[in-house]
Design a protein around this motif. Structure first.
Motif, PDB file in Angstrom:
ATOM      1  N   LYS A   1       7.674   1.438   7.280  1.00  0.00           N
ATOM      2  CA  LYS A   1       6.840   1.323   6.078  1.00  0.00           C
ATOM      3  C   LYS A   1       5.440   1.861   6.336  1.00  0.00           C
ATOM      4  N   GLN A   2       4.921   1.586   7.529  1.00  0.00           N
ATOM      5  CA  GLN A   2       3.575   2.057   7.867  1.00  0.00           C
ATOM      6  C   GLN A   2       3.539   3.581   7.954  1.00  0.00           C
TER       7      GLN A   2
ATOM      8  N   LYS B   1       3.708   4.925   4.500  1.00  0.00           N
ATOM      9  CA  LYS B   1       2.415   4.709   3.852  1.00  0.00           C
ATOM     10  C   LYS B   1       1.439   5.840   4.194  1.00  0.00           C
TER      11      LYS B   1
ATOM     12  N   ASP C   1       3.499   8.257  -7.803  1.00  0.00           N
ATOM     13  CA  ASP C   1       3.939   7.317  -6.778  1.00  0.00           C
ATOM     14  C   ASP C   1       5.454   7.198  -6.923  1.00  0.00           C
TER      15      ASP C   1
END
Length: 707
Positions: free
Chosen positions: A529-530, A533, A685
């Protein structure tokens, strides 16, 4: 303390003053002011300390003849006073006959947010030098360049801490500096135990700096750390190697009183609130540069490189952000001028030549401005050395690190956000990947495992590889665990790359036992996820018995995004290109409706959900017929889906703009950008759009079940 030792301190002050060693001058004067000396001398020392401090902070300079004359006259007068016998009745009383506890009222210097902020930044740089240098000394205990670099770092930390009256840091740094000085002169050898003790001291200083930073920004200070036990261990190493019994007594008294001062009176709080700054601004103290030790590796052997001073200044990151914003505005303005219909159609060759020159200069300025936020990944990589050392020891394994491409540059924000993911993956490589020395010997491998970190530029991206030569991933065990948890159907075939991606599922773990290092299935999902991101991707390659490689593909910067500009009705939208796989115009048979799942598109023998972008964004399309539209295959959270748009306009790099407080929570929109013709395009997004579509599909499925 006898008169000869006091005179020795005074001569040291005079020498440091003559050599221009400002921090050392202030530190020695601070030590002198804490010794029991006649009242007149004590007052004069305090006055000289103030003069030297003002010079160090830039309020006054030695080029000012009055300041220099005052210092020289004061030192001469101090010599006269201290040359007389010190009567007990004239001495200034002090606890333990050595040093005063930290003052109850705050020091003006350690309440200055800019000075303290610069101390934090500078001290952390020196701690990085210390850590990397000590890891070199573990292999080369007598390396003189590295010993000198580590010694200088502790010496500078001690001087700055003394200047700002952080007594606990100053006391510990002083004692560790003594150990390093003994090692430099050959009186001590940097054994592994001594390396451990010095690293522990460095860790303590780092924790104290965290407390000081918390105080600076008005956060909870946390529990006060008692340095007395650590000081005693450090002093036990030093033993009786000081020049005289009097000096030993003074140092022991300093350590004892300062240790009590830390517990009884932590860093004092100013009566007025300390302002909060996003980043401490630059001051003369911060502009002092230090030599750093960097490790480079070749053929599995670590070599040292001492990098000499480079002139540099610190700039508030808020100023850099503003500069980038203005450069982005300049690029947009240049595009609008160049593409203006009245100018683009002109046949004036001189004007066209000038416009082309303006474009070249603008692009160059943009490149230079973007480079101001780029920093080498070496600082991040160097932290891995300590992690591998400590983790391998705890796991009972042998491992070494090889670093490649430390000069590769990335956006500062990306490097900060990458720290935890990379540390987690390296920790897993040691705990799960690298075998024990006995197991490696049975496999015909060297007993010492290797973890390699590589960084290099690939087109417009940076690729980071984390490689280990351990046992590799067991794809059969991973697949069995996934089927046991219902993540994969019994009859579903998965390629190796898809099987390896299963380790990023929340709570997924194939570890047979849980250790205090890893094995609970917590972390790898956060790692992915990081990375996502940061607009990056993560892939895995693994061969049983040979090892595993993690590939991280990251953008150079987060300020600019490369995207596909598409049209939906009269509006223009930007799709981040790192999420796009392909685009095509569909045939009639490719699109169908599946009960409970909505519209689906068959792409390369795989059904993918269809998202009509005009419905998600609430705009009127040019055409609702799928076969007359353009379909784009995108991916988010490891799931692929298809977006329906009217047209593809162009591929373009755009500067990301915030939408402001009123629009920042708009569903499906990540930001905005001004296109070359001056129009605003919204950056989509895709994750939010996909989640919304999935939620609607789940509601539809539940309604069908209830019916």
């Amino acid at each position: 303390m006898n008169s000869s030792e006091v005179e020795g301190l005074l001569e040291r002050v005079a020498t440091q003053f003559m050599l221009g060693e400002d921090a050392e001058t202030v530190s020695t004067l601070a030590l002198l002011s804490q010794i029991a000396i006649p009242a007149e001398a004590s007052e004069l020392v305090r006055e000289l300390h103030l003069v030297a401090s003002k010079n160090m902070t830039g309020e006054e300079a030695w080029s000012d003849e009055a300041s220099r004359q005052r210092m020289e006259t004061g030192l001469d007068r101090l010599r006269q006073i201290l040359s007389q016998p010190i009567a007990a009745s004239e001495a200034v009383a002090a606890p333990a006959l050595a040093v005063r506890a930290q003052p109850a009222v705050s020091s003006a210097l350690n309440q200055d947010p800019e000075l303290v902020g610069d101390f934090i930044l500078e001290a952390r740089e020196h701690l990085q030098t210390v850590e990397s240098g000590l890891l070199i000394l573990e292999k080369e205990p007598s390396n003189p360049d590295t010993l000198n670099a580590v010694f200088r770092s502790f010496h500078t930390i001690k001087g700055l801490a003394g200047f700002l009256e952080f007594a606990n840091i100053q006391a510990l740094a002083h004692e560790v500096e003594t150990i390093l000085d003994l090692a430099r002169t050959g009186e001590l050898v940097m054994t592994p135990n001594l390396i451990d003790l010095t690293l522990e001291s460095s860790d303590y200083v780092g924790k104290e700096i965290l407390r000081i930073e918390a105080q600076l920004y008005g956060r909870d200070l946390g529990e006060v750390l008692d340095p007395s036990a650590l000081l005693l261990r450090v002093k036990a190493v030093i033993g009786g190697d000081h020049s005289s019994p009097g000096a030993v007594a003074i140092v022991e008294a300093v350590a004892a009183v300062e240790a009590r001062a830390v517990i009884e009176a932590p860093w004092p709080v100013a009566e007025t609130p300390v302002p909060k700054y996003a980043e401490p601004a630059s001051t003369p103290v911060a502009e002092a540069t230090a030599e750093r030790v960097e490790e480079t590796s070749k053929d599995t052997k670590t070599k040292k490189t001492v990098v000499t001073d480079t002139p540099a200044i610190r700039v508030d990151t808020a100023k850099l952000d503003y500069l980038l914003d203005m450069v982005g505005e300049m690029v947009i303005a240049e595009s609008m001028v160049r593409l203006d219909p009245e100018l683009s159609g002109t046949k004036n060759t001189r004007l066209q030549r000038n416009l082309n020159q303006l474009r070249r200069v603008t692009e160059e300025v943009q490149k230079v401005a973007m480079a101001t936020r780029l920093i080498p990944v070496g600082a991040l990589f160097q932290r891995v050395n300590r992690l591998v050392r400590d983790t391998s020891r705890k796991a009972g394994k042998l491992a070494e690190v090889e670093l490649v491409g430390e000069d590769t540059q990335l956006d500062k924000t990306i490097i900060e956000e990458l720290t935890d993911p990379i540390m987690h993956m390296v920790r897993n490589s040691i705990d799960h990947g690298i075998e024990t020395p006995a197991d490696r010997a049975l496999c015909g491998k060297p007993q010492t495992g290797k973890v390699q970190l590589k960084a290099y530029r690939q087109a417009d991206h940076i690729q980071i590889e984390i490689v280990d030569d351990g046992r590799g991933l067991n794809k059969d065990r991973i697949l069995a665990k996934a089927r046991e948890r219902g993540l994969v159907g019994e009859a579903v075939y998965l390629a190796d790359s898809d099987i390896f991606q299963l380790i990023f599922e929340p709570g997924f773990s194939t570890a047979e036992k849980v250790t205090d290092i890893s094995g609970r299935g917590v972390g790898m999902d956060v790692v992915k996820k990081q990375i996502q991101k940061l607009r990056g991707k993560i892939e895995i390659q693994s061969t049983p018995g040979l090892g595993t490689t993690f590939f991280l593909k990251l953008p150079l910067t987060l300020a600019i995004v490369e995207g596909l500009v598409v049209g939906v009705g009269k509006e223009r939208y930007i799709l981040p290109i790192f999420s796009v796989h392909e685009m095509f115009r569909p045939t009639v048979g490719q699109v169908s409706t599946v009960q409970g799942r909505g519209e689906m598109v068959m792409v390369r023998n795989q059904l993918m959900p269809l998202i009509r972008l005009y419905r998600s964004l609430g705009v009127k399309p040019k055409n609702e017929d799928v076969t007359q539209s353009l379909l784009i295959v995108a991916e988010t959270e490891g799931r692929r889906f298809v977006l329906m748009v009217d047209e593809f306009i162009c591929k373009q790099e755009v500067v990301i703009k915030s939408l402001g407080a009123s629009l920042k929570n708009t569903q499906g929109v990540a930001g905005g950008a001004i296109l070359g013709d001056g129009r605003v395009g919204l950056i989509l997004d895709l994750e939010a759009i996909y989640v919304e579509r999935r939620s609607k599909a789940e509601i539809l499925k539940e309604s069908l079940i209830e019916a």
